[in-house]
Enzyme design. Sequence first.
Site, PDB file in Angstrom:
ATOM      1  CG  ASP A   1      -0.272  -0.031   2.513  1.00  0.00           C
ATOM      2  OD1 ASP A   1       0.963  -0.250   2.517  1.00  0.00           O
ATOM      3  OD2 ASP A   1      -0.932   0.150   3.548  1.00  0.00           O
TER       4      ASP A   1
ATOM      5  CG  HIS B   1      21.452   5.714 -19.072  1.00  0.00           C
ATOM      6  ND1 HIS B   1      20.462   5.389 -19.973  1.00  0.00           N
ATOM      7  CD2 HIS B   1      21.811   6.982 -19.358  1.00  0.00           C
ATOM      8  CE1 HIS B   1      20.255   6.428 -20.776  1.00  0.00           C
ATOM      9  NE2 HIS B   1      21.065   7.405 -20.427  1.00  0.00           N
TER      10      HIS B   1
ATOM     11  CG  ASP C   1      23.772  13.115 -16.320  1.00  0.00           C
ATOM     12  OD1 ASP C   1      23.037  14.063 -15.966  1.00  0.00           O
ATOM     13  OD2 ASP C   1      23.727  12.595 -17.444  1.00  0.00           O
TER      14      ASP C   1
ATOM     15  CG  ASP D   1      20.286  16.598 -18.138  1.00  0.00           C
ATOM     16  OD1 ASP D   1      21.107  16.013 -17.413  1.00  0.00           O
ATOM     17  OD2 ASP D   1      19.897  16.153 -19.236  1.00  0.00           O
TER      18      ASP D   1
ATOM     19  CG  HIS E   1      25.735  10.229 -25.666  1.00  0.00           C
ATOM     20  ND1 HIS E   1      25.710  11.601 -25.642  1.00  0.00           N
ATOM     21  CD2 HIS E   1      26.706   9.857 -24.780  1.00  0.00           C
ATOM     22  CE1 HIS E   1      26.616  12.037 -24.767  1.00  0.00           C
ATOM     23  NE2 HIS E   1      27.240  11.006 -24.237  1.00  0.00           N
TER      24      HIS E   1
ATOM     25  CG  HIS F   1      18.194  15.648 -24.070  1.00  0.00           C
ATOM     26  ND1 HIS F   1      17.529  16.325 -23.066  1.00  0.00           N
ATOM     27  CD2 HIS F   1      19.302  15.117 -23.488  1.00  0.00           C
ATOM     28  CE1 HIS F   1      18.201  16.189 -21.933  1.00  0.00           C
ATOM     29  NE2 HIS F   1      19.295  15.470 -22.150  1.00  0.00           N
TER      30      HIS F   1
ATOM     31  CG  HIS G   1      15.570  12.515 -22.284  1.00  0.00           C
ATOM     32  ND1 HIS G   1      15.862  11.186 -22.230  1.00  0.00           N
ATOM     33  CD2 HIS G   1      16.709  13.142 -21.884  1.00  0.00           C
ATOM     34  CE1 HIS G   1      17.112  11.010 -21.820  1.00  0.00           C
ATOM     35  NE2 HIS G   1      17.641  12.182 -21.596  1.00  0.00           N
TER      36      HIS G   1
ATOM     37  CD  GLU H   1      23.328  15.119 -22.660  1.00  0.00           C
ATOM     38  OE1 GLU H   1      23.754  14.199 -21.956  1.00  0.00           O
ATOM     39  OE2 GLU H   1      22.131  15.470 -22.685  1.00  0.00           O
TER      40      GLU H   1
ATOM     41  CE1 TYR I   1      30.529   9.205 -21.271  1.00  0.00           C
ATOM     42  CE2 TYR I   1      30.172   9.269 -23.649  1.00  0.00           C
ATOM     43  CZ  TYR I   1      29.902   9.750 -22.387  1.00  0.00           C
ATOM     44  OH  TYR I   1      29.002  10.779 -22.229  1.00  0.00           O
TER      45      TYR I   1
ATOM     46  NE  ARG J   1      26.566  12.544 -19.695  1.00  0.00           N
ATOM     47  CZ  ARG J   1      26.644  11.287 -19.267  1.00  0.00           C
ATOM     48  NH1 ARG J   1      27.355  10.400 -19.958  1.00  0.00           N
ATOM     49  NH2 ARG J   1      26.033  10.896 -18.172  1.00  0.00           N
TER      50      ARG J   1
ATOM     51  CD  GLU K   1      23.387  16.765 -19.579  1.00  0.00           C
ATOM     52  OE1 GLU K   1      23.678  15.940 -18.684  1.00  0.00           O
ATOM     53  OE2 GLU K   1      22.364  16.672 -20.285  1.00  0.00           O
TER      54      GLU K   1
END
Length: 441
Positions: free
Chosen positions: A38, A244, A261, A272, A351, A355, A362, A385, A389, A406, A408
Site C-alpha cells: 500500500d 546510465h 550527471d 540536467d 550518443h 535533447h 528529455h 553534452e 568514454y 561527459r 553537460e
Amino acid sequence: MDIQPFLDRRARLIASMDSAGGGVAILPTATEKTRNRDATYPYRADSYFHYLTGFDEPEAVLVLIAGQVDAGPKTILFCRDRDPDKEIWDGYRYGPEGAQQTFGFDEAHSIAALDEMLPGLIANQPALWHSLGFEPEWDARIGRALTAVRAQSRAGKRPPTSVHDLRAALDEMRLIKDGHEIALMRRAADIAAAAHRRAMREARPGRHEYEIEAEFLHEFRRQGSQFPAYTTIVASGPGACVLHYVNNDRQMQDGELLLIDAGCELDGYASDITRTFPVNGRFSGPQEDVYELVEAAQAAAIAAIKPGAHFMAPHEAAVKVLAQGMIDLKLLHGSVDAVIESEAYKRFYMHRTSHWLGMDVHDVGEYKTGDEWRVLAPGMVLTVEPGCYIRPADDVPAAFHNIGIRIEDDALVTPDGCEILTTAAPKSIADIEALMAEAKS
Ligand code: GLY
Ligand code: MN
Ligand code: MN
C-alpha cells in the site's frame, strides 16, 4: 501562486484549437502509482496537465471547450471532493469550489460526475482533442462516452467527427518556453549547479558514490526542489564509461575520475548537468588530455546554437572536434572525414549531443519537421553534452583506459545565440581544481 501563466496557456491552446476548427479537449492528470503493497511512489502530476493548470492533486481531469459553439470558450476542472476524514490522514484537498477559485477555471465539478457529464460535453462538438494510445483506460472511457452520445442520435446528438492529437498541439507550445518557465529553469539550474559544487567539495578517495549522491539530494531539497529530475548518476572509475550507471555504490579510489550527471526538478521544471572531475582533486596528464578535448567539443557545440541553426548543428560541431582529438590521442587512425564518414568515433562517443529540456528531462517537441532537422528558435532549451568514454581494450593506449568524461550544460536559445543556464557549476580544469583544493584546506 501566480496563476496568470496557466490562464495564458489555456487561452493559447483554445486559440489554436479554434484555428483548427474548434472542439473539446480532454486531459487527465497522472495516476498515483503503487510501489509495493500500500506504499505509493511520490506523486507527480502529469507534465501537460501541470502546464495548463498548476493544479497538482491526483484524480483530476481538465476539459477545454473551444469558442465555436454556444457553450465556449470554457475551461472546466474535475477534481476530488473535499473529504474531512481523508484530509485528516492525507492533507488538504481543494475540492471543486476551492480549485475553481484558486486556479481560475470557469467551472469545476466532482471527479465523480465526470462519466455522467462527459457525453454532454462532447456531443455536437466538431472535434475531440485527445491523445489516443497513451492510456488504454482513457481510450476506453472516451469510447464509452462516444457510444453514449450515439445512443442519443434521435435526440439530435452526434459525436465529434474528427480527433486531433492534443499532446502534439501542446508539444509545440512546450517547446518554446515562456517567461514563467524560463525563470523556473534558471532556478532549477542554479540549484543543481550548487549541488555539483557541493559534490566537488565533498569527493575524496575512500568515500562511496552514494555519499556524494546524498549531497545532491540534500542540496536539492534544501533549496526547495521537489525531486531529482532523473536518477542521479554518480559514476567513479570504470562506471564513468557506463552511460546510465545508477548503482552509485562503489568506493571511490585515488587516481580515478568521477562522472556525475545530476539535475533537479523545481515546480515541474528540470535541470540536467554533468560534470567530471578527479576524485583526488588533481587531473592526471591523460585525464587532462581527454577532458580538454571534450571541453573544446562542447565549446564548438555551444557556438553553433543560435536561431536559424538546425538541431543537429551543435552535434555536428562537437563530433568534428572529437573526431580530430581522437586521432591526435591515437585512439583512432585516419582522416577526420574518414572517421566521421565511417562513424568510427562512435566507439568512444555513442550518443547525441543534445535533447530538449523542460518539464521532462528529455522534453517533448519534434526533432524534425518533415525530413529536415528542426530549426532552433528563441525560447527553446536544449542540453549540450558531448563526451568521450574509453573502455579498456588491447588496441587502446593503456593510459586512457576507463577514462569516461561527459560535460553537460543547459542552453536557452536567445535572439543572438544562446545563454548557458548552468554556468555556476565549475567547468574548467583550473576552476574545478581550485574549488577542490580550497575544500581540503
Ligand atoms: N541525464 C540524462 C541525460 O543527460 O540525457
Ligand atoms: Mn541530458
Ligand atoms: Mn544528464
